[in-house]
Write an enzyme that holds these catalytic residues in place. Structure first.
Site, short mmCIF file in Angstrom:
data_model
loop_
_atom_site.label_atom_id
_atom_site.label_comp_id
_atom_site.label_asym_id
_atom_site.label_seq_id
_atom_site.Cartn_x
_atom_site.Cartn_y
_atom_site.Cartn_z
N SER A 191 1.23 -1.11 -0.18
CA SER A 191 0.36 0.01 -0.27
C SER A 191 1.18 0.99 -0.12
CB SER A 191 -0.92 -0.08 1.18
OG SER A 191 -1.61 1.01 1.70
N ASP A 365 -9.19 -5.26 -4.42
CA ASP A 365 -8.85 -4.07 -3.78
C ASP A 365 -9.38 -3.12 -3.85
OD1 ASP A 365 -7.49 -2.03 -2.63
OD2 ASP A 365 -5.84 -3.61 -3.49
N HIS A 395 -8.01 -5.86 -0.36
CA HIS A 395 -6.40 -5.23 -0.30
C HIS A 395 -5.65 -5.63 1.51
CE1 HIS A 395 -4.03 -1.23 -0.46
NE2 HIS A 395 -4.61 -1.00 1.01
#
Length: 429
Positions: A191, A365, A395
């Protein structure tokens, strides 16, 4: 969590206006009440929640705590797992290849270890013979210090992920290389950790020479197809410089607080009737409908997340969503002229990234859209894409799914080992 939570500040009535939440809609009121509880009041952050070292020690792995000072005087705490108890001692004397892991937003080094020694990526790297380093960005639980500025002041929080990339990540990589007495390392991020990688390698391209293989989970740079509903709402108010973004910027966002322990014990624990709130919150932010989340980890996730960040990090992401570009922070035309000598922020030149990048992404995601990842890949000199073969993978499954070992971790380790074998001749780690 590891993604964008600032936009949970709208009222429950505003947030429930979307019909795109999917099959989790029935739990929306409960989720929003939980969010409001997390965000309400001025709850003091608490110490004593730095669990990385104790968790590693509890599993009989050696651990070292190191302090890194950035050029702008932030003080970061990072961790090292130099070896594994599973390695035969006489085979553990040669210099090891180094791997560095960087967490996402509102996360910390705990991300890579709470799955336990059999399936957590950090332990698996150590077992495979790697010298493992776990980073912590400024503002999180482990890096809430500055040489001159107290974290209770707004000056401490005047940073975005740009500064984390060019200052924190650069300093942590240099430190790990120096202590490990090596010239290059493998890099893994999730991320926002991937965003900081793109920032560093675009802005200071000589750092490309310091990385070997690169593995980016749920990568985020361009956000044109970002689908998180609260980000869409937030983009309206925070996506361009405004009075609102000025007021909400440079504030501490979601540190670990005293109320969190109570929530974890009574909401996320095994047997709790409200446990669905914890899994539902991860689904709401990361992607509804996943069947992969390891629900036994929810208490551990709750006790270590969210780990704190600056609201400016969130606003910077909102600006990317609104502009459709991957660029530096927009301070407004007048300040941009002073800071950048141009009216708009400069774009990051991702073509400077000459390391071959492995990007792992998925259909479900909300933070890292398929189209955005594939567009980014067309701009990079060398990119290898791996699209997760599960339509419901979200995610957080990149970190905490029941099958993360088989889907992600084994694949990364195999590629790293292959790289090291292929490049071993005449090279030092």
């Amino acid at each position: 969590m590891c993604t964008i939570l600032l936009m949970q500040r709208p009222t429950a009535a505003a947030a429930t206006g979307s019909s795109s939440i999917g099959n989790g809609g029935n739990n929306m009121l409960w989720l929003l009440l939980l969010l409001l509880l997390l965000l309400s009041g001025h709850i003091e952050p608490v110490d004593g929640h730095k669990v990385t070292a104790s968790l590693i020690t509890n599993h009989n792995y050696p651990v070292e705590e190191h302090t890194v000072h950035t050029p702008d005087h932030y003080i970061l705490t990072i961790y090292r797992i130099p070896t594994s108890p599973k390695l035969v001692p006489h085979n553990d004397t040669a210099q090891k290849p180094v791997v560095f892991l960087q967490h996402g937003i509102l996360c910390a080094s705990d991300d890579w270890i709470i799955n336990g020694p059999e399936t957590s990526l950090a332990y698996m790297f150590a077992d495979a013979g790697y010298d493992v380093w776990l980073g912590n960005a400024r503002g999180n639980t482990y890096s809430r210090q500055h040489k001159h500025i107290h974290p209770d002041t707004t000056d401490f929080w005047k940073f975005s992920w740009h500064e984390i990339g060019v200052y924190d990540l650069a300093a942590m990589l240099d430190y790990a290389l120096d202590v490990s007495n090596t010239s290059s390392l493998h890099f893994v991020a999730h991320s926002q950790g991937t965003t900081t990688y793109f920032v560093l390698m675009s802005s200071l391209p000589w750092y490309n020479e310091k990385v070997r293989s690169v593995h980016l989970l749920a990568p985020i740079a361009y956000m044109r197809n970002h689908s998180f509903i609260l980000s869409k709402l937030g983009g309206i108010f925070l996506g361009s410089p405004s009075f609102i973004s000025w007021v909400l910027g440079n504030m501490e966002l979601l540190p670990i607080t005293s109320i969190q322990k109570l929530l974890c014990e009574h909401v996320c624990s095994e047997g709790s009737m409200l446990k669905f709130l914890c899994s539902g919150l991860l689904d709401f932010i990361g992607g509804w409908g996943t069947r992969h989340l390891n629900h036994t980890l929810l208490t551990d996730v709750c006790e270590t997340h969210p780990a704190g960040a600056s609201t400016t990090q969130i606003i910077h992401y909102m600006q990317l969503y609104t502009s459709g570009d991957f660029r530096q922070y927009d301070h407004g035309k007048e300040q941009n002229e002073i800071i950048y000598q141009q009216s708009t922020p400069p774009s990051y030149n991702v073509k400077n990234i000459n390391s071959c990048v492995h990007m792992y992404y998925s259909d479900n995601d909300y933070m890292s859209a398929v189209e955005d990842v594939e567009y980014l890949a067309t701009l990079l000199p060398c990119a290898e894409l791996y699209r997760i073969p599960y339509k419901d993978w979200n995610h957080y499954d990149f970190l905490w799914s029941v099958n993360v070992k088989e889907v992600i971790n084994d694949r990364i380790i195999d590629k790293m080992l292959s790289y090291d074998i292929e490049h071993a001749t005449g090279m030092s780690f």
